[in-house]
Scaffold this motif. Structure first.
Motif, short mmCIF file in Angstrom:
data_model
loop_
_atom_site.label_atom_id
_atom_site.label_comp_id
_atom_site.label_asym_id
_atom_site.label_seq_id
_atom_site.Cartn_x
_atom_site.Cartn_y
_atom_site.Cartn_z
N THR A 18 -79.30 56.67 -43.12
CA THR A 18 -80.28 57.74 -43.18
C THR A 18 -81.56 57.26 -43.85
O THR A 18 -82.66 57.61 -43.42
N LEU A 19 -81.43 56.45 -44.89
CA LEU A 19 -82.61 55.94 -45.59
C LEU A 19 -83.27 54.79 -44.84
O LEU A 19 -84.49 54.72 -44.75
N SER A 20 -82.47 53.90 -44.29
CA SER A 20 -83.04 52.70 -43.65
C SER A 20 -83.81 53.01 -42.37
O SER A 20 -84.62 52.20 -41.93
N THR A 21 -83.60 54.18 -41.81
CA THR A 21 -84.28 54.54 -40.56
C THR A 21 -85.37 55.59 -40.76
O THR A 21 -85.92 56.08 -39.78
N LEU A 22 -85.68 55.92 -42.00
CA LEU A 22 -86.73 56.91 -42.26
C LEU A 22 -88.05 56.48 -41.62
O LEU A 22 -88.43 55.31 -41.70
N PRO A 23 -88.76 57.43 -41.01
CA PRO A 23 -90.07 57.07 -40.47
C PRO A 23 -91.08 56.78 -41.58
O PRO A 23 -91.14 57.51 -42.58
N VAL A 24 -91.84 55.71 -41.39
CA VAL A 24 -92.87 55.30 -42.34
C VAL A 24 -94.18 55.13 -41.58
O VAL A 24 -94.23 54.41 -40.58
N ILE A 25 -95.21 55.80 -42.07
CA ILE A 25 -96.55 55.65 -41.52
C ILE A 25 -97.40 54.95 -42.57
O ILE A 25 -97.47 55.39 -43.72
N PHE A 26 -98.02 53.85 -42.18
CA PHE A 26 -98.93 53.15 -43.10
C PHE A 26 -100.31 53.80 -43.05
O PHE A 26 -100.84 54.06 -41.97
#
Length: 131
Positions: A82-90
């Motif tokens: 669940t944490l490793s696939t969290l969406p991240v926007i730079f």
């Protein structure tokens, strides 16, 4: 396309410049977020993500002691799916090709160039969260 309920979502903003962080938080409130958590670098960002379990993360790239690329690498290496696939926007003003390639290789979910408008922010959040 369905509407997103930002009121019920949690977001973490990782940005070392306090002024920019406050501006981003203000924009997120305009978009509809109420559960906004913040961190001043990648290391405290990791701690905040573990503590809050957000739906999405906005992250600067150039920070000390842990920059955004190192943060994203650490996040993607978590054993918890669940944490490793969290969406991240730079959120960054860095458009150098090596930075963009490194971010893409670490499976970044999106890129927004600073300065950001509320419209740009909402459009990017919608596109990433509706995937």
């Amino acid at each position: 396309m369905s509407a997103l309920d930002y009121l019920s979502m949690k977001i973490v903003v990782i940005e070392d410049d306090i002024y920019i962080r406050q501006v981003i938080i203000r924009l997120l409130r305009q978009v509809g977020f109420r559960s906004i958590y913040e961190a001043s670098d990648g290391k405290s960002g990791i701690e905040q993500v573990i503590r809050t379990r957000p739906d999405i993360i906005l992250c600067d790239i150039h920070m000390e002691p842990m920059n955004g690329l190192d943060f994203l690498k650490a996040l993607r290496n978590f054993k918890h799916p669940t944490l490793s696939t969290l969406p991240v926007i730079f959120l960054t003003s860095d458009a150098q090709s090596e930075t963009v390639v490194a971010a893409r290789d670490l499976d970044v979910s999106g890129y927004i160039a600073k300065p950001v408008s509320v419209r740009q922010l909402k459009e990017k959040l919608d596109s990433v969260l509706l995937k």
